[in-house]
Structure formats: C-alpha cells, structure tokens
Design a protein around this motif. Structure first.
Motif, PDB file in Angstrom:
ATOM      1  N   THR A  37     -32.194  72.156 -22.551  1.00  0.00           N
ATOM      2  CA  THR A  37     -32.620  70.831 -22.993  1.00  0.00           C
ATOM      3  C   THR A  37     -33.703  70.944 -24.056  1.00  0.00           C
ATOM      4  O   THR A  37     -33.721  70.176 -25.022  1.00  0.00           O
ATOM      5  CB  THR A  37     -33.125  69.994 -21.797  1.00  0.00           C
ATOM      6  N   LEU A  38     -34.596  71.911 -23.888  1.00  0.00           N
ATOM      7  CA  LEU A  38     -35.664  72.108 -24.867  1.00  0.00           C
ATOM      8  C   LEU A  38     -35.093  72.359 -26.264  1.00  0.00           C
ATOM      9  O   LEU A  38     -35.634  71.872 -27.255  1.00  0.00           O
ATOM     10  CB  LEU A  38     -36.577  73.266 -24.449  1.00  0.00           C
ATOM     11  N   TYR A  39     -33.978  73.054 -26.327  1.00  0.00           N
ATOM     12  CA  TYR A  39     -33.382  73.355 -27.631  1.00  0.00           C
ATOM     13  C   TYR A  39     -32.816  72.105 -28.315  1.00  0.00           C
ATOM     14  O   TYR A  39     -32.520  72.144 -29.499  1.00  0.00           O
ATOM     15  CB  TYR A  39     -32.324  74.457 -27.500  1.00  0.00           C
ATOM     16  N   ASN A  40     -32.701  70.988 -27.586  1.00  0.00           N
ATOM     17  CA  ASN A  40     -32.333  69.724 -28.224  1.00  0.00           C
ATOM     18  C   ASN A  40     -33.505  69.179 -29.048  1.00  0.00           C
ATOM     19  O   ASN A  40     -33.305  68.355 -29.933  1.00  0.00           O
ATOM     20  CB  ASN A  40     -31.934  68.675 -27.183  1.00  0.00           C
ATOM     21  N   TYR A  41     -34.712  69.630 -28.732  1.00  0.00           N
ATOM     22  CA  TYR A  41     -35.910  69.158 -29.420  1.00  0.00           C
ATOM     23  C   TYR A  41     -36.357  70.111 -30.525  1.00  0.00           C
ATOM     24  O   TYR A  41     -36.928  69.674 -31.519  1.00  0.00           O
ATOM     25  CB  TYR A  41     -37.052  68.949 -28.416  1.00  0.00           C
ATOM     26  N   ALA A  42     -36.113  71.396 -30.344  1.00  0.00           N
ATOM     27  CA  ALA A  42     -36.516  72.381 -31.347  1.00  0.00           C
ATOM     28  C   ALA A  42     -35.694  73.648 -31.159  1.00  0.00           C
ATOM     29  O   ALA A  42     -35.437  74.066 -30.032  1.00  0.00           O
ATOM     30  CB  ALA A  42     -38.001  72.693 -31.211  1.00  0.00           C
ATOM     31  N   ARG A  43     -35.316  74.261 -32.273  1.00  0.00           N
ATOM     32  CA  ARG A  43     -34.465  75.451 -32.211  1.00  0.00           C
ATOM     33  C   ARG A  43     -35.226  76.700 -31.772  1.00  0.00           C
ATOM     34  O   ARG A  43     -34.645  77.654 -31.276  1.00  0.00           O
ATOM     35  CB  ARG A  43     -33.782  75.689 -33.560  1.00  0.00           C
ATOM     36  N   ASP A  44     -36.567  76.685 -31.977  1.00  0.00           N
ATOM     37  CA  ASP A  44     -37.388  77.824 -31.563  1.00  0.00           C
ATOM     38  C   ASP A  44     -38.844  77.374 -31.470  1.00  0.00           C
ATOM     39  O   ASP A  44     -39.166  76.211 -31.744  1.00  0.00           O
ATOM     40  CB  ASP A  44     -37.237  79.009 -32.536  1.00  0.00           C
ATOM     41  N   LYS A  45     -39.702  78.285 -31.081  1.00  0.00           N
ATOM     42  CA  LYS A  45     -41.114  77.954 -30.866  1.00  0.00           C
ATOM     43  C   LYS A  45     -41.773  77.487 -32.160  1.00  0.00           C
ATOM     44  O   LYS A  45     -42.566  76.539 -32.157  1.00  0.00           O
ATOM     45  CB  LYS A  45     -41.833  79.173 -30.284  1.00  0.00           C
ATOM     46  N   SER A  46     -41.439  78.114 -33.258  1.00  0.00           N
ATOM     47  CA  SER A  46     -42.006  77.726 -34.546  1.00  0.00           C
ATOM     48  C   SER A  46     -41.632  76.282 -34.890  1.00  0.00           C
ATOM     49  O   SER A  46     -42.487  75.486 -35.298  1.00  0.00           O
ATOM     50  CB  SER A  46     -41.523  78.678 -35.639  1.00  0.00           C
ATOM     51  N   ALA A  47     -40.375  75.939 -34.727  1.00  0.00           N
ATOM     52  CA  ALA A  47     -39.929  74.570 -35.010  1.00  0.00           C
ATOM     53  C   ALA A  47     -40.589  73.573 -34.061  1.00  0.00           C
ATOM     54  O   ALA A  47     -40.919  72.450 -34.460  1.00  0.00           O
ATOM     55  CB  ALA A  47     -38.402  74.485 -34.916  1.00  0.00           C
ATOM     56  N   LEU A  48     -40.795  73.976 -32.823  1.00  0.00           N
ATOM     57  CA  LEU A  48     -41.462  73.103 -31.856  1.00  0.00           C
ATOM     58  C   LEU A  48     -42.902  72.837 -32.289  1.00  0.00           C
ATOM     59  O   LEU A  48     -43.361  71.691 -32.295  1.00  0.00           O
ATOM     60  CB  LEU A  48     -41.435  73.729 -30.462  1.00  0.00           C
ATOM     61  N   VAL A  49     -43.614  73.887 -32.681  1.00  0.00           N
ATOM     62  CA  VAL A  49     -45.000  73.713 -33.134  1.00  0.00           C
ATOM     63  C   VAL A  49     -45.044  72.821 -34.371  1.00  0.00           C
ATOM     64  O   VAL A  49     -45.912  71.953 -34.489  1.00  0.00           O
ATOM     65  CB  VAL A  49     -45.668  75.085 -33.403  1.00  0.00           C
ATOM     66  N   GLN A  50     -44.114  73.007 -35.283  1.00  0.00           N
ATOM     67  CA  GLN A  50     -44.083  72.160 -36.483  1.00  0.00           C
ATOM     68  C   GLN A  50     -43.845  70.702 -36.117  1.00  0.00           C
ATOM     69  O   GLN A  50     -44.526  69.817 -36.631  1.00  0.00           O
ATOM     70  CB  GLN A  50     -43.012  72.665 -37.458  1.00  0.00           C
ATOM     71  N   ALA A  51     -42.898  70.459 -35.234  1.00  0.00           N
ATOM     72  CA  ALA A  51     -42.609  69.077 -34.827  1.00  0.00           C
ATOM     73  C   ALA A  51     -43.810  68.467 -34.110  1.00  0.00           C
ATOM     74  O   ALA A  51     -44.182  67.313 -34.361  1.00  0.00           O
ATOM     75  CB  ALA A  51     -41.375  69.042 -33.932  1.00  0.00           C
ATOM     76  N   LEU A  52     -44.439  69.236 -33.225  1.00  0.00           N
ATOM     77  CA  LEU A  52     -45.615  68.730 -32.512  1.00  0.00           C
ATOM     78  C   LEU A  52     -46.771  68.479 -33.477  1.00  0.00           C
ATOM     79  O   LEU A  52     -47.460  67.457 -33.357  1.00  0.00           O
ATOM     80  CB  LEU A  52     -46.035  69.709 -31.415  1.00  0.00           C
ATOM     81  N   SER A  53     -46.978  69.368 -34.431  1.00  0.00           N
ATOM     82  CA  SER A  53     -48.088  69.173 -35.373  1.00  0.00           C
ATOM     83  C   SER A  53     -47.884  67.915 -36.209  1.00  0.00           C
ATOM     84  O   SER A  53     -48.838  67.197 -36.500  1.00  0.00           O
ATOM     85  CB  SER A  53     -48.311  70.410 -36.242  1.00  0.00           C
ATOM     86  N   HIS A  54     -46.644  67.615 -36.567  1.00  0.00           N
ATOM     87  CA  HIS A  54     -46.374  66.371 -37.299  1.00  0.00           C
ATOM     88  C   HIS A  54     -46.704  65.159 -36.427  1.00  0.00           C
ATOM     89  O   HIS A  54     -47.320  64.202 -36.904  1.00  0.00           O
ATOM     90  CB  HIS A  54     -44.913  66.305 -37.754  1.00  0.00           C
ATOM     91  N   ARG A  55     -46.329  65.208 -35.174  1.00  0.00           N
ATOM     92  CA  ARG A  55     -46.617  64.101 -34.262  1.00  0.00           C
ATOM     93  C   ARG A  55     -48.118  63.963 -34.029  1.00  0.00           C
ATOM     94  O   ARG A  55     -48.647  62.868 -33.993  1.00  0.00           O
ATOM     95  CB  ARG A  55     -45.909  64.312 -32.921  1.00  0.00           C
TER      96      ARG A  55
END
Length: 189
Positions: A37-55
């Motif tokens: 399910t996490l991979y529906n939000y981000a493809r990897d840890k780097s992408a997750l950090v980028q998405a979170l930093s934008h938010r």
C-alpha cells in the motif's frame, strides 16, 4: 490522514535510527500500512521524502509568498516577518525533521532547484531583497542570489538551534533578524 501518518512514522523512526537505516518496510509498519500500500504513495524512500517535504512546506511557502507580496510595506519589515515565519515552521513537527542534527541524508533527498519546495521561499526572499535595494532600504548586494543563499545559512543555523533548544525560539528569531538585516543594511561612508 495517510500522509500525516507517513510523516509521523518517518519522524518517529528518525528519532530511533539513522535515515539510511530506515526502509520502506519500517515506514509502512510504523504508519500501520501494508508495504504494498505504501508504494501507492511513493515508489521509494526518496520519493516519499520529496512528497512529504512538498506537503510540509506548503503552508510556510504560502505564508512567505503573502508577506513578500505586500509591496507597500517596507522590505525590512517583510524580511523580519519572513524570518519569523520560516523559523516558526521549522519548529513545527513536520519541518523540524529537516533541521535536526544529522538530517543531511534526509535533506539530500529533497531535490535542488525548481523541484525543491523551498525554492519558492528563496525566490520570494530574493524579490524582497531586490525591492529593498530599489527603494534604497538595503545596500546593493550585487549578486542577490548569492546573498540570499548565504543568509539562508543564518536561518538554517537558527532553525537547528531552535530544534536543540525550543525555549530559545524568541531570542534566536531576534538574533537571526539582527544578523540578516545587518548584512543587508546600507553602509555609511
């Protein structure tokens, strides 16, 4: 709500271990999600950090843009408010991660240039500096981009200090304002 849970999971994990030791599996488990399910939000840890930093950055970016846009106000007044806005945001739960000691690997995940959510803050500050120069409030610094980059180091150091000692918020904001405005002040003689 899932994004808030992901941000909180990452925050908690960073209190326990180095960024490089955190996996997507750790984040998913801490957020109460299946790893797939996490991979529906981000493809990897780097992408997750980028998405979170934008938010995380969105509210402070909007606040800084609104302050910078008040062109009828003196540039120095706007700069004082921008410094406080950025430091308030850095003390918040989300952005505090970006300013804690040892956060370099996390910060390195945030893209440089136009993809960086904080680039809008830099651009707004550059506009305020240019406006202050044009009005004669600030000295002609020459390379505005370089000056703003250097002054951002003062603000980053202030954010890190507040992260270590939240009770120092008021004194740190005051001193950051003094240092930044002194660097921009017109020089006599």
């Amino acid at each position: 709500m899932v994004w808030a849970d992901l941000g909180e999971a990452l925050r908690q994990l960073l209190l326990e271990r180095d960024y490089d030791a955190i996996t997507m599996g750790h984040i998913a488990a801490r957020a109460g999600l299946a790893r797939n399910t996490l991979y529906n939000y981000a493809r990897d840890k780097s992408a997750l950090v980028q998405a979170l930093s934008h938010r995380w950055a969105r509210p402070v970016v909007e606040r800084v843009a609104a302050i910078a846009a008040r062109s009828a106000d003196p540039a120095a007044e706007r700069m004082r408010e921008i410094i406080e806005a950025v430091l308030e945001a850095s003390a918040g739960q989300a952005l505090r991660l970006m300013f804690r000691p040892g956060s370099a690997p996390l910060v390195a995940e945030v893209p440089k240039g136009p993809g960086n959510p904080f680039e809008a803050i830099v651009a707004a500050v550059e506009d305020v500096v240019r406006d202050g120069i044009a009005r004669g409030e600030f000295r002609d610094v020459g390379d505005v981009r370089l000056t703003v980059e250097l002054l951002s180091g003062v603000v980053r150091a202030s954010a890190e200090r507040i992260g270590r000692d939240p009770d120092a918020f008021v004194a740190t904001v005051d001193e950051a304002r003094v240092v930044v405005l002194a660097a921009l002040a017109r020089r006599s003689g």
